[in-house]
Write an enzyme that holds these catalytic residues in place. Structure first.
Site, PDB file in Angstrom:
ATOM      1  N   GLN A 101       0.845  -1.187   0.000  1.00 55.54           N
ATOM      2  CA  GLN A 101       0.000   0.000   0.000  1.00 55.54           C
ATOM      3  C   GLN A 101       0.886   1.245   0.000  1.00 55.54           C
ATOM      4  O   GLN A 101       1.663   1.472   0.939  1.00 55.54           O
ATOM      5  CB  GLN A 101      -0.921   0.045   1.220  1.00 55.54           C
ATOM      6  CG  GLN A 101      -1.931   1.193   1.067  1.00 55.54           C
ATOM      7  CD  GLN A 101      -2.789   1.437   2.287  1.00 55.54           C
ATOM      8  OE1 GLN A 101      -2.275   1.581   3.388  1.00 55.54           O
ATOM      9  NE2 GLN A 101      -4.086   1.502   2.087  1.00 55.54           N
ATOM     10  N   TYR A 183      -5.108  11.177   3.946  1.00 57.26           N
ATOM     11  CA  TYR A 183      -3.732  11.374   3.471  1.00 57.26           C
ATOM     12  C   TYR A 183      -3.733  12.103   2.119  1.00 57.26           C
ATOM     13  O   TYR A 183      -4.772  12.561   1.651  1.00 57.26           O
ATOM     14  CB  TYR A 183      -2.987  10.031   3.442  1.00 57.26           C
ATOM     15  CG  TYR A 183      -2.954   9.407   4.828  1.00 57.26           C
ATOM     16  CD1 TYR A 183      -2.547  10.163   5.936  1.00 57.26           C
ATOM     17  CD2 TYR A 183      -3.367   8.105   5.045  1.00 57.26           C
ATOM     18  CE1 TYR A 183      -2.550   9.624   7.213  1.00 57.26           C
ATOM     19  CE2 TYR A 183      -3.373   7.558   6.330  1.00 57.26           C
ATOM     20  CZ  TYR A 183      -2.968   8.321   7.404  1.00 57.26           C
ATOM     21  OH  TYR A 183      -2.986   7.790   8.670  1.00 57.26           O
ATOM     22  N   ARG A 230      -7.671   2.393  -2.672  1.00 60.66           N
ATOM     23  CA  ARG A 230      -8.509   2.295  -1.468  1.00 60.66           C
ATOM     24  C   ARG A 230      -9.150   3.642  -1.169  1.00 60.66           C
ATOM     25  O   ARG A 230      -8.454   4.660  -1.121  1.00 60.66           O
ATOM     26  CB  ARG A 230      -7.650   1.872  -0.279  1.00 60.66           C
ATOM     27  CG  ARG A 230      -8.481   1.494   0.938  1.00 60.66           C
ATOM     28  CD  ARG A 230      -7.639   0.778   1.976  1.00 60.66           C
ATOM     29  NE  ARG A 230      -8.454  -0.204   2.653  1.00 60.66           N
ATOM     30  CZ  ARG A 230      -8.539  -0.305   3.984  1.00 60.66           C
ATOM     31  NH1 ARG A 230      -7.843   0.484   4.765  1.00 60.66           N
ATOM     32  NH2 ARG A 230      -9.318  -1.209   4.532  1.00 60.66           N
ATOM     33  N   ARG A 315      -8.526  -5.755  11.879  1.00 63.55           N
ATOM     34  CA  ARG A 315      -8.306  -6.060  13.300  1.00 63.55           C
ATOM     35  C   ARG A 315      -8.316  -7.553  13.601  1.00 63.55           C
ATOM     36  O   ARG A 315      -7.518  -8.013  14.430  1.00 63.55           O
ATOM     37  CB  ARG A 315      -9.342  -5.313  14.152  1.00 63.55           C
ATOM     38  CG  ARG A 315      -9.032  -3.823  14.223  1.00 63.55           C
ATOM     39  CD  ARG A 315     -10.203  -3.023  14.726  1.00 63.55           C
ATOM     40  NE  ARG A 315     -11.289  -3.006  13.739  1.00 63.55           N
ATOM     41  CZ  ARG A 315     -12.447  -2.349  13.902  1.00 63.55           C
ATOM     42  NH1 ARG A 315     -12.661  -1.683  15.015  1.00 63.55           N
ATOM     43  NH2 ARG A 315     -13.370  -2.364  12.960  1.00 63.55           N
TER      44      ARG A 315
END
Ligand SMILES: Cc1cc2nc3c(=O)[nH]c(=O)nc-3n(C[C@H](O)[C@H](O)[C@H](O)COP(=O)(O)O)c2cc1C
Length: 358
Positions: A101, A183, A230, A315
């Site tokens: 990524q 970002y 993404r 997670r």
């Protein structure tokens, strides 16, 4: 386990042949060594999770300027390529697939976390009103960024392209552009962090232009079948706000539609009125990887209902290195200690056991 478990049907995401539809979602774990290098820790961590259909690595900076947090890995020099090669070799030896990524944090950065010669850049000179942890000075406000000039934007786009080239040298199967979490690409997309009056600001298609150009450059460099993106429409994380997310993300997805990329990775939108999965389907013709809050049964149901083609888990992969087996066999899932999410070393990283084989 049933024979027709949709999570365990193989899938082709562009050129990426994945043996199942359980994707490991990207997770920053802040374990990189000096030089922003991955190490034996990462080899063991990703290697233990290689039975995922696809691993998306932690966010990785494509240049020194793209770094913002402490101990995130880079992919912009030869030593980093060699270090990542040890990770990709291990994953491939186990039959897995892995993409890196590419995460340029833009204004979500502290100068304490990056080399002195690195700049903090963004679409506009507007600081993110968030604090971040630094090893050297504790919690710090994010830097006031420098607005990128029109002449500088192609250079940033090229940093991503060069990093993608290095990704292939390092053995990655492809790259994923991180265009979520506030970002750099999302700073261009969001109307509160982008005050530009040129071709990169204003109307939705203009705010989408930077991300579209990065995607074009990635596809030109390594082939569209190895590139994913993404998104998380309308997520306010890291102080971004968008007055018209439907239009913004429609423009982005329309802008990249012709490229024929490997997949679109969509995080559920926190905005209740916005169904990001449906928006993705309306504007994107390729495979969709769904994310956020899934467990085995909801993932299966979403694939069966045609909401997406695969599901990513973040997670659950922390405390369950053998998550794929646990999902397949209906075994219980372990939790994790959030205090060691971002601490250096193996504790909280390599010490979650797989269940013993029956
Ligand atoms: C420790 C941690 C680090 C994360 N780092 C990243 C990251 O580097 N890049 C990214 O796109 N998302 C990151 N995320 C978000 C996850 O990929 C995912 O979208 C989120 O956890 C929701 O999915 P889940 O319900 O399966 O955990 C991170 C999440 C966690 C918990």
């Amino acid at each position: 386990m049933t024979d027709d478990d949709p999570l365990f049907e193989p899938i082709e995401l562009g050129e990426l042949r994945c043996r199942n539809r359980v994707v490991m979602a990207p997770m920053t774990r802040s374990r990189a060594a000096p030089g922003d290098l991955v190490s034996d820790l990462h080899v063991a961590y990703y290697g233990a999770r290689a039975d995922a259909g696809l691993i998306v690595t932690e966010g990785t900076q494509p240049s020194i300027h793209g770094k913002g947090y402490c101990r995130t890995p880079g992919l912009h020099d030869a030593a980093q390529v060699a270090a990542w090669r040890t990770v990709t070799d291990r994953v491939h030896a186990a039959g897995g697939r892995i993409v890196v990524q590419l995460m340029h944090v833009g204004r979500v950065a502290s100068r304490y976390n990056k080399p002195v010669e690195a700049r903090t850049v963004a679409p506009s000179a507007v600081a993110a009103r968030v604090q971040m942890y630094t090893d050297d000075a504790g919690m710090q406000d994010c830097d006031l960024p420098e607005a990128l000039s029109l002449a500088e934007i192609p250079r940033v786009v090229d940093e991503y392209a060069q990093s993608a080239r290095l990704a292939r040298e390092a053995g990655f199967d492809g790259v994923e552009l991180h265009a979520a979490s506030g970002y750099l690409p999302m700073q261009f997309l969001a109307s509160n962090s982008n005050a530009r009056r040129d071709a990169y600001g204003g109307a939705a298609a203009n705010r989408a232009r930077f991300a579209v150009e990065v995607m074009e450059a990635l596809c030109t460099t390594i082939g569209a079948g190895r590139v994913g993106i993404r998104i998380c429409p309308a997520n306010p994380f890291n102080d971004v706000a968008d007055a018209e997310p439907d239009l913004t993300y429609g423009a982005l997805l329309d802008g990249i539609a012709w490229l024929g990329i490997a997949y679109l990775h969509v995080i559920r939108s926190p905005l209740r009125r916005l169904d990001a999965f449906a928006l993705a389907r309306r504007h994107f013709g390729g495979p969709i990887v769904l994310n956020d809050g899934f467990h085995g049964d909801t993932a299966r149901a979403a694939i069966r209902a045609g909401v997406g083609e695969a599901v990513s888990f973040a997670r659950h992969f922390i405390g369950n290195p053998d998550l794929v087996r646990r999902l397949r066999d209906g075994l219980p899932l372990a939790g994790f200690d959030r205090h060691t999410l971002y601490t250096p070393g193996p504790k909280g990283y390599l010490d979650y056991p797989a269940l013993p084989l029956a």
